[in-house]
Scaffold this motif. Structure first.
Motif, mmCIF file in Angstrom:
data_model
loop_
_atom_site.group_PDB
_atom_site.id
_atom_site.type_symbol
_atom_site.label_atom_id
_atom_site.label_comp_id
_atom_site.label_asym_id
_atom_site.label_seq_id
_atom_site.Cartn_x
_atom_site.Cartn_y
_atom_site.Cartn_z
ATOM 1 N N LEU A 168 29.936 34.451 92.224
ATOM 2 C CA LEU A 168 31.151 33.952 91.584
ATOM 3 C C LEU A 168 30.880 33.526 90.147
ATOM 4 O O LEU A 168 31.700 33.764 89.249
ATOM 5 N N MET A 169 29.735 32.914 89.886
ATOM 6 C CA MET A 169 29.366 32.575 88.516
ATOM 7 C C MET A 169 29.313 33.829 87.656
ATOM 8 O O MET A 169 29.798 33.854 86.525
ATOM 9 N N GLY A 170 28.735 34.890 88.211
ATOM 10 C CA GLY A 170 28.640 36.147 87.475
ATOM 11 C C GLY A 170 30.000 36.761 87.191
ATOM 12 O O GLY A 170 30.246 37.277 86.100
ATOM 13 N N GLU A 171 30.886 36.686 88.162
ATOM 14 C CA GLU A 171 32.228 37.245 87.985
ATOM 15 C C GLU A 171 33.014 36.500 86.917
ATOM 16 O O GLU A 171 33.762 37.109 86.144
ATOM 17 N N ARG A 172 32.857 35.173 86.866
ATOM 18 C CA ARG A 172 33.681 34.354 85.986
ATOM 19 C C ARG A 172 33.179 34.297 84.543
ATOM 20 O O ARG A 172 33.822 33.706 83.686
ATOM 21 N N ALA A 173 32.016 34.875 84.270
ATOM 22 C CA ALA A 173 31.391 34.764 82.951
ATOM 23 C C ALA A 173 31.519 36.048 82.142
ATOM 24 O O ALA A 173 31.551 37.145 82.688
ATOM 25 N N ASP A 174 31.573 35.882 80.812
ATOM 26 C CA ASP A 174 31.481 36.999 79.874
ATOM 27 C C ASP A 174 30.058 37.171 79.363
ATOM 28 O O ASP A 174 29.715 38.208 78.804
ATOM 29 N N ALA A 175 29.233 36.132 79.514
ATOM 30 C CA ALA A 175 27.847 36.151 79.051
ATOM 31 C C ALA A 175 27.084 35.086 79.821
ATOM 32 O O ALA A 175 27.685 34.211 80.463
ATOM 33 N N PHE A 176 25.754 35.148 79.729
ATOM 34 C CA PHE A 176 24.885 34.227 80.453
ATOM 35 C C PHE A 176 23.866 33.632 79.484
ATOM 36 O O PHE A 176 23.359 34.326 78.603
ATOM 37 N N LEU A 177 23.550 32.354 79.688
ATOM 38 C CA LEU A 177 22.567 31.677 78.835
ATOM 39 C C LEU A 177 21.688 30.791 79.689
ATOM 40 O O LEU A 177 22.190 29.955 80.452
ATOM 41 N N ALA A 178 20.371 30.950 79.552
ATOM 42 C CA ALA A 178 19.415 30.092 80.243
ATOM 43 C C ALA A 178 18.907 29.015 79.292
ATOM 44 O O ALA A 178 18.402 29.323 78.215
ATOM 45 N N LEU A 179 19.039 27.766 79.720
ATOM 46 C CA LEU A 179 18.449 26.615 79.041
ATOM 47 C C LEU A 179 17.223 26.190 79.848
ATOM 48 O O LEU A 179 16.970 26.727 80.928
ATOM 49 N N PRO A 180 16.458 25.222 79.371
ATOM 50 C CA PRO A 180 15.327 24.750 80.156
ATOM 51 C C PRO A 180 15.737 24.321 81.565
ATOM 52 O O PRO A 180 16.820 23.769 81.779
ATOM 53 N N GLY A 181 14.877 24.604 82.507
ATOM 54 C CA GLY A 181 15.125 24.252 83.905
ATOM 55 C C GLY A 181 13.922 24.647 84.742
ATOM 56 O O GLY A 181 12.912 25.115 84.216
ATOM 57 N N GLY A 182 14.061 24.474 86.042
ATOM 58 C CA GLY A 182 12.967 24.765 86.959
ATOM 59 C C GLY A 182 13.138 26.095 87.667
ATOM 60 O O GLY A 182 13.737 27.031 87.129
ATOM 61 N N ILE A 183 12.663 26.159 88.915
ATOM 62 C CA ILE A 183 12.646 27.437 89.613
ATOM 63 C C ILE A 183 14.055 27.959 89.894
ATOM 64 O O ILE A 183 14.269 29.171 89.915
ATOM 65 N N GLY A 184 15.022 27.073 90.103
ATOM 66 C CA GLY A 184 16.395 27.529 90.326
ATOM 67 C C GLY A 184 16.957 28.218 89.102
ATOM 68 O O GLY A 184 17.592 29.275 89.200
ATOM 69 N N THR A 185 16.716 27.634 87.936
ATOM 70 C CA THR A 185 17.167 28.229 86.680
ATOM 71 C C THR A 185 16.518 29.593 86.467
ATOM 72 O O THR A 185 17.179 30.569 86.103
ATOM 73 N N LEU A 186 15.208 29.669 86.713
ATOM 74 C CA LEU A 186 14.492 30.928 86.520
ATOM 75 C C LEU A 186 14.979 31.989 87.505
ATOM 76 O O LEU A 186 15.145 33.152 87.146
#
Length: 197
Positions: free
Chosen positions: A97-115
Motif C-alpha cells: 500500500l505504501m508503494g501504491e500511494r507514492a510517486d517516489a521513495f526516499l530512505a533516511l537513516p534507519g535500521g534493518i526495517g528501513t533497509l
C-alpha cells in the motif's frame, strides 16, 4: 502523480539515533514536503525519525498518510494525527500500500526495517513492477559503508551498474527531494504495483 500532489514514501527509523543530527534531517524532509503542499506516505508510527518526519510534514501544511500493521499499532504507538491512518493485517500489505500511494521513495537513516523496505522497493523497480524514482539520503555519511559495499558488489559481478543507476543518492535533502520530484513529474508512471503485489 496523485491528484497533482507529489506523494513521497519515506522510509526511516522508529528510533531517533544518537545525537540531534538525525532528527534535524527528518524534520527538514518533513518541512520540505509540507511547504511544497506534498503528501508523506510512511509507516504510521509516532516515535523516532518516523514521528519526526510526520509531525514536521503536518505542521508545515502537508498531508500525512500512515500505514501500519495491526501487530505494530501498540508497539510503534500509531500516529492518530495522520490525515489517513490505515491499519493493515501484515507487513506485506503495509509495503504494498505504501508503494501504491507514492510517486517516489526516499530512505533516511534507519535500521534493518528501513533497509529491508529500501531494498524491496529497489528490487521491485529492477523487476519492472514500478518505475518510480528512489532516493537514498546520505546525510552525515550515514550510508557511506552501505554504498561502498554495493560498489564492491558491482566490482565482484553480483550487481550491474545499471542497478545502481536505479537509485539516486546525495547528502543534501532538499536537492535530492527536488530531483525525485522532477523525475516523477517528468516521467509519470502508470502504477502496476496494485496489479502485481
Amino acid at each position: 502523480m496523485t491528484n497533482s500532489t507529489f506523494s513521497i514514501c519515506v522510509y526511516c527509523g522508529s528510533r531517533s539515533g544518537e545525537g540531534p543530527a538525525f532528527t534535524a534531517i527528518a524534520r527538514g524532509v518533513g518541512e520540505w514536503i509540507g511547504a511544497q503542499g506534498g503528501q508523506l506516505v510512511y509507516g504510521g508510527g509516532r516515535t523516532g525519525l518516523m514521528g519526526t518526519v510526520a509531525e514536521a510534514t503536518r505542521l508545515a501544511g502537508g498531508r500525512v498518510v500512515g500505514i501500519i500493521p495491526e501487530a505494530l499499532v501498540n508497539r510503534e504507538l500509531a500516529n492518530t494525527l495522520c490525515d489517513e491512518l490505515h491499519v493493515v493485517d501484515n507487513m506485506h500489505q503495509r509495503k504494498a500500500l505504501m508503494g501504491e500511494r507514492a510517486d517516489a521513495f526516499l530512505a533516511l537513516p534507519g535500521g534493518i526495517g528501513t533497509l529491508e523496505e529500501l531494498f524491496e522497493v529497489w528490487t521491485w523497480r529492477q523487476l519492472g513492477y514500478h518505475d518510480k524514482p528512489i532516493g537514498i539520503l546520505n546525510a552525515n555519511g550515514y550510508f557511506d559503508a552501505l554504498l561502498a559495499f554495493l560498489g564492491q558488489s558491482v566490482r565482484d559481478g553480483f550487481m550491474g551498474e545499471w542497478q545502481m543507476g536505479l537509485v539516486q543518492t546525495g547528502p543534501d535533502a532538499i536537492a535530492l527531494l527536488e530531483r525525485l520530484r522532477e523525475e516523477a513529474v517528468r516521467h509519470p508512471k502508470g502504477d502496476k504495483l496494485a496489479e502485481i503485489l
